[in-house]
Design a protein around this motif. Structure first.
Motif, PDB file in Angstrom:
ATOM      1  N   ARG A   1     -40.210  60.541  19.985  1.00 60.09           N
ATOM      2  CA  ARG A   1     -41.303  59.462  20.080  1.00 60.09           C
ATOM      3  C   ARG A   1     -41.801  59.388  21.149  1.00 60.09           C
ATOM      4  O   ARG A   1     -41.058  59.641  22.268  1.00 60.09           O
TER       5      ARG A   1
ATOM      6  N   LEU B   1     -39.997  52.750  12.371  1.00 61.99           N
ATOM      7  CA  LEU B   1     -39.095  53.526  12.667  1.00 61.99           C
ATOM      8  C   LEU B   1     -37.866  53.130  13.047  1.00 61.99           C
ATOM      9  O   LEU B   1     -36.778  53.458  12.513  1.00 61.99           O
TER      10      LEU B   1
ATOM     11  N   VAL C   1     -41.011  60.452   8.912  1.00 64.35           N
ATOM     12  CA  VAL C   1     -39.661  60.051   9.112  1.00 64.35           C
ATOM     13  C   VAL C   1     -38.802  61.361   9.648  1.00 64.35           C
ATOM     14  O   VAL C   1     -38.035  61.214  10.290  1.00 64.35           O
TER      15      VAL C   1
ATOM     16  N   ALA D   1     -39.673  62.543  12.851  1.00 64.07           N
ATOM     17  CA  ALA D   1     -39.103  61.494  14.155  1.00 64.07           C
ATOM     18  C   ALA D   1     -37.510  61.647  14.024  1.00 64.07           C
ATOM     19  O   ALA D   1     -37.220  61.810  15.110  1.00 64.07           O
TER      20      ALA D   1
END
Length: 103
Positions: free
Chosen positions: A100, A87, A17, A20
């Motif tokens: 991503r 996500l 996370v 990302a």
């Protein structure tokens, strides 16, 4: 363990996370955000890259990471869930496409 000491995500999930959200984050910064050592982050990133969940690209002296959106969770209970779907639940709308890829 008290109720306030555990979370639903593992450190691997937290690192995913964090990267990302900030694909060019330094390992030191990810470690601070997650609350683990820089060495632990390095090992987790290695695991995630090796298993195809993260793609690593060298940009100058830094690394840039991309999440493989099409990758699925490993455990049988969540195997039908992609990283993109996960996500999408935990990232702010403005950060959903940062770092991503659709692999």
């Amino acid at each position: 363990m008290s109720p306030r000491e555990w979370t639903f995500l593992s450190n691997h999930g937290h690192v995913l996370v964090a990267l990302a959200r900030d694909p060019q984050a330094r390992m030191r910064d990810v470690a601070d955000r997650v609350g683990i050592t820089e060495r632990a982050v390095q090992q987790i990133v290695h695991d995630l890259v090796e298993q195809g969940y993260l793609l690593k690209e060298k940009v100058g002296r830094r690394n840039r990471y991309e999440v493989a959106d099409g990758a699925h969770f490993r455990h049988a209970l969540e195997a039908g869930v992609t990283l993109e779907e996960f996500l999408g639940l935990v990232l702010e709308p403005r950060g959903r496409n940062v770092g991503r890829t659709a692999r």
